[in-house]
Write an enzyme that holds these catalytic residues in place. Structure first.
Site, PDB file in Angstrom:
ATOM      1  N   ASP A 126       0.962  -1.281   0.012  1.00 42.38           N
ATOM      2  CA  ASP A 126      -0.080   0.111  -0.041  1.00 42.38           C
ATOM      3  C   ASP A 126       0.816   1.188  -0.116  1.00 42.38           C
ATOM      4  O   ASP A 126       1.995   1.293   0.260  1.00 42.38           O
ATOM      5  CB  ASP A 126      -0.924  -0.077   1.271  1.00 42.38           C
ATOM      6  CG  ASP A 126      -0.254  -0.060   2.397  1.00 42.38           C
ATOM      7  OD1 ASP A 126       0.168   1.002   2.867  1.00 42.38           O
ATOM      8  OD2 ASP A 126      -0.097  -1.046   3.193  1.00 42.38           O
ATOM      9  N   THR A 127       0.279   2.598  -0.441  1.00 43.37           N
ATOM     10  CA  THR A 127       1.089   3.671  -0.437  1.00 43.37           C
ATOM     11  C   THR A 127       2.010   3.968   0.620  1.00 43.37           C
ATOM     12  O   THR A 127       3.005   4.576   0.528  1.00 43.37           O
ATOM     13  CB  THR A 127       0.094   4.704  -0.883  1.00 43.37           C
ATOM     14  OG1 THR A 127      -0.760   4.212  -2.087  1.00 43.37           O
ATOM     15  CG2 THR A 127       0.722   5.759  -1.426  1.00 43.37           C
TER      16      THR A 127
END
Length: 357
Positions: A222-223
């Site tokens: 995830d970011t």
């Protein structure tokens, strides 16, 4: 006195005038015709020209004199003229060579070494291209019985293999004999785990824009999660590394706020109920504690979205920072954030061994 003086001067005068008298004698009626001096000579003697100058046509200098121009052939009576340019001469020579060798059989060059008619490439050449050193170094690997092809140890030099079909191993690890590329990136926080982003955000593709072949990422982060993410153009390897059947383990370091109970590791290993089913950790340990701040290590083989964050949050400990430190046998080590490195042959072999390739 005058006569003697005039004699001296007369002698000088006779000497000085000798040339003039000689010229007069040569140019007179009774003597030979006088040869023109260089500055009096006529070089342009075209057709119809006289000694006074040319009447028509170009001069000799234009016909190959000091200023250039095509030279006339000296083979006057044979009917052949020299070519006007080097290109014309080369064309005639080429035409003569074609006539000379026309109808002759093509010469077959013999093979330079035995077995050249066989298909495939020499094993040491394939190993050298895969990055195992020079061809001589690869020959030493074969001499040491460390190389096997299709399950059989190779002992002789010069064995030929098909990189597309044959399975080549060195020390039991599969060799990527094709033009595959394997990289590990320490993804920084804020980078999107895609090769392109329509919104213009920084993504994985920004780190491999200078590569000739198209790469793609293995799995996702995830970011806001940092750490190891693999990039390759080996489709089958990428598929197996992310397939639940092979259970490749990933390790994470998570920063949480305690205090944490002693049975937190047992709860994570037994399984945490999430909205999409149970999620279980393979390993859990506390790495560091500073007051209420804890750094814990979680290892699991699942790859569901945000699974580590959701598990710890469901257990009552939201994650403040998350870093993936290993993907199977590939570890982060001292690789700096944002750095891309090429995997070694040993690491690639370990990855393939992990998923039975």
């Amino acid at each position: 006195m005058r006569s003697s003086g005039s004699g001296k001067s007369g002698g000088r005068g006779n000497y000085r005038g000798a040339g003039n008298n000689r010229d007069q004698k040569q140019g007179g009626q009774g003597g030979r015709p006088r040869k023109p001096r260089p500055e009096e000579r006529r070089y342009d003697v075209g057709p119809g020209a006289t000694q006074d100058g040319p009447k028509s046509g170009r001069g000799g200098s234009a016909r190959g004199g000091a200023k250039g121009g095509p030279k006339q052939s000296r083979q006057g009576g044979r009917g052949r003229t020299a070519p006007g340019s080097s290109r014309e001469y080369e064309a005639r020579a080429e035409e003569r060579n074609r006539e000379r060798y026309a109808g002759k059989k093509e010469v077959k060059v013999p093979k330079t070494f035995p077995g050249a008619e066989q298909e495939g490439e020499r094993l040491q050449k394939v190993l050298a291209r895969a990055g195992y050193g020079s061809r001589r170094a690869c020959e030493e690997l074969i001499e040491q019985a460390r190389v096997e092809v299709n399950g059989e140890i190779v002992l002789e030099q010069g064995k030929r293999v098909d990189p597309e079909k044959d399975e080549v191993k060195v020390d039991g690890l599969t060799v990527a004999t094709q033009s595959y590329q394997f990289f590990s990136l320490n993804k920084p926080a804020g980078v999107v785990s895609t090769m392109e982003d329509p919104e213009g955000r920084q993504c994985l593709g920004d780190y491999v824009t200078n590569r000739e072949t198209r790469l793609f990422h293995v799995g996702r982060l995830d970011t806001e999660t940092e750490g190891v993410i693999l990039l390759t153009n080996h489709g089958e390897l990428a598929h197996r590394l992310t397939h639940p059947k092979y259970g490749v383990k990933k390790t994470y370091l998570a920063a949480i706020v305690g205090p944490i109970p002693r049975d937190l590791g047992k709860r994570l290993k037994d399984g945490i109920q999430l909205e999409d089913g149970y999620a279980r950790a393979d390993h859990f340990r506390v790495v560091e504690q500073t007051g209420k701040n804890y750094l814990v290590e979680v290892t699991l083989h699942e790859g569901r979205k945000h699974i580590v964050r959701r598990m710890l949050a469901e257990a009552g400990f939201p994650v403040e920072k998350l870093v993936r430190t290993s993907f199977g046998p590939i570890t982060l080590g001292d690789q700096k954030s944002g750095w891309l490195r090429r995997l070694s042959n040993t690491e690639v072999g370990m990855l393939m061994q992990e998923v039975d390739l």
